[in-house]
Enzyme design. Structure first.
Site, PDB file in Angstrom:
ATOM      1  N   LYS A  83     -10.228   0.061  -2.136  1.00 34.79           N
ATOM      2  CA  LYS A  83     -10.042  -0.249  -0.721  1.00 34.79           C
ATOM      3  C   LYS A  83     -10.453   0.966   0.103  1.00 34.79           C
ATOM      4  O   LYS A  83      -9.930   2.059  -0.088  1.00 34.79           O
ATOM      5  CB  LYS A  83      -8.589  -0.623  -0.414  1.00 34.79           C
TER       6      LYS A  83
ATOM      7  N   LYS B  43      -7.017   3.337  -2.959  1.00 37.73           N
ATOM      8  CA  LYS B  43      -7.343   3.250  -1.531  1.00 37.73           C
ATOM      9  C   LYS B  43      -7.631   4.643  -0.996  1.00 37.73           C
ATOM     10  O   LYS B  43      -6.926   5.596  -1.312  1.00 37.73           O
ATOM     11  CB  LYS B  43      -6.176   2.600  -0.781  1.00 37.73           C
TER      12      LYS B  43
ATOM     13  N   ASP C 258       0.865  -1.179   0.000  1.00 38.37           N
ATOM     14  CA  ASP C 258       0.000   0.000   0.000  1.00 38.37           C
ATOM     15  C   ASP C 258       0.906   1.234   0.000  1.00 38.37           C
ATOM     16  O   ASP C 258       1.604   1.491   0.991  1.00 38.37           O
ATOM     17  CB  ASP C 258      -0.902   0.023   1.232  1.00 38.37           C
TER      18      ASP C 258
END
Length: 223
Positions: free
Chosen positions: A182, A153, A91
Site C-alpha cells: 500500500k 504500507k 493499518d
C-alpha cells in the site's frame, strides 16, 4: 488504466485530527459512490461509520497512529476494540525506536500479536519509509513477510514525506509472496496513482483521487 480501476485500489482517507462527522459522512458517501476499496477513518468514528454504511463499504482504521511508539499491549487493545466496533481492516504503525535500535525481532513479534488480534481481518503495516534507510526498509520487508501481515504500507501521511516510487520499487523487490503493498501519503495525481500501481502497489491511501475525479483537488491535502 481506467479511472474506475484506479478507484478500486483506493483507501479513501480522512485522518485529520479535526475531522467532523459530516466530513466523515462525505468520505463514506464518496467511497461508496466511487466503489473504492475502503474508507480509512479515525478509530473513534468506526462504530458510527460501520452502522452508517451497513456493509456496503469496508471500513479501515489506524492503530498506534501516527507515531507508533505506544506499547504492544495498547496496540492490541486498539485493534480488538476497532474490530469489535466494526472495522474490516487495520493499518498499524510500527515502533520506529525498535527499528533504530536494530531490534527487528521485537518489531516482528509486535506485528504477530496484532495480526492474531485481527483474526481474519486485513492487517497493513505502516513502516514510515521517509524515516528509514534503504537497508532498514529491506529488512522490514522480511519482517512484515514473516509476521503474517497482509500488506506493507509506506507512510502515515503525517511525517516528513509520503510514498515515493523508489520505496515501492524496493518493497516490490524484497517483500515476500502473499504480502501486498500500500502506497500512501502525497499521491497527488491520477498519473502518480497509475505509476504506483504499475510498480507493484495494490492499494493507495489518499484523499485526493476522488477529489481529482470530481475536480475538487486542492494543494493543501497531505494524505
Amino acid at each position: 488504466m481506467e479511472v474506475k480501476d484506479i478507484l478500486k485500489t483506493v483507501d479513501h482517507t480522512l485522518l485529520a485530527t479535526t475531522a467532523t462527522w459530516p466530513e466523515i459522512q462525505t468520505i463514506l458517501d464518496d467511497a461508496m459512490a466511487y466503489e473504492t476499496a475502503s474508507a480509512c477513518i479515525p478509530a473513534s468514528y468506526v462504530k458510527k461509520a460501520a452502522e452508517y454504511v451497513s456493509g456496503k463499504l469496508a471500513i479501515c482504521t489506524v492503530i498506534g497512529f501516527p507515531n507508533g511508539y505506544s506499547t504492544t499491549a495498547a496496540k492490541v487493545f486498539e485493534c480488538e476494540d476497532a474490530i469489535k466496533n466494526g472495522a474490516d481492516e487495520i493499518d498499524m504503525v510500527i515502533n520506529l525506536t525498535d527499528v533504530k535500535n536494530g531490534d527487528f525481532d521485537t518489531v516482528e513479534e509486535e506485528i504477530r500479536q496484532i495480526k492474531a488480534a485481527c483474526q481474519d481481518h486485513i492487517l497493513k503495516v505502516i513502516v514510515e519509509t521517509c524515516q528509514l534507510t534503504k537497508e532498514e526498509l529491506i529488512e522490514l520487508c522480511g519482517v512484515v513477510t514473516r509476521s503474517g501481515a497482509d500488506f506493507i504500507k509506506t507512510s502515515t501521511g503525517f511525517s516528513t514525506a509520503g510514498a515515493t516510487f523508489e520505496d515501492v520499487e524496493v518493497m516490490a523487490k524484497y517483500v515476500g509472496e502473499g504480502v501486498k503493498i500500500k502506497a500512501a501519503g502525497g499521491i497527488s495525481s491520477l498519473e502518480d496513482a497509475e505509476t504506483f500501481i504499475a510498480l507493484g502497489a495494490s492499494r493507495l491511501g489518499t484523499s485526493r483521487i476522488i477529489k481529482i475525479v470530481k475536480n475538487e483537488a486542492t494543494k493543501t491535502d497531505s494524505y
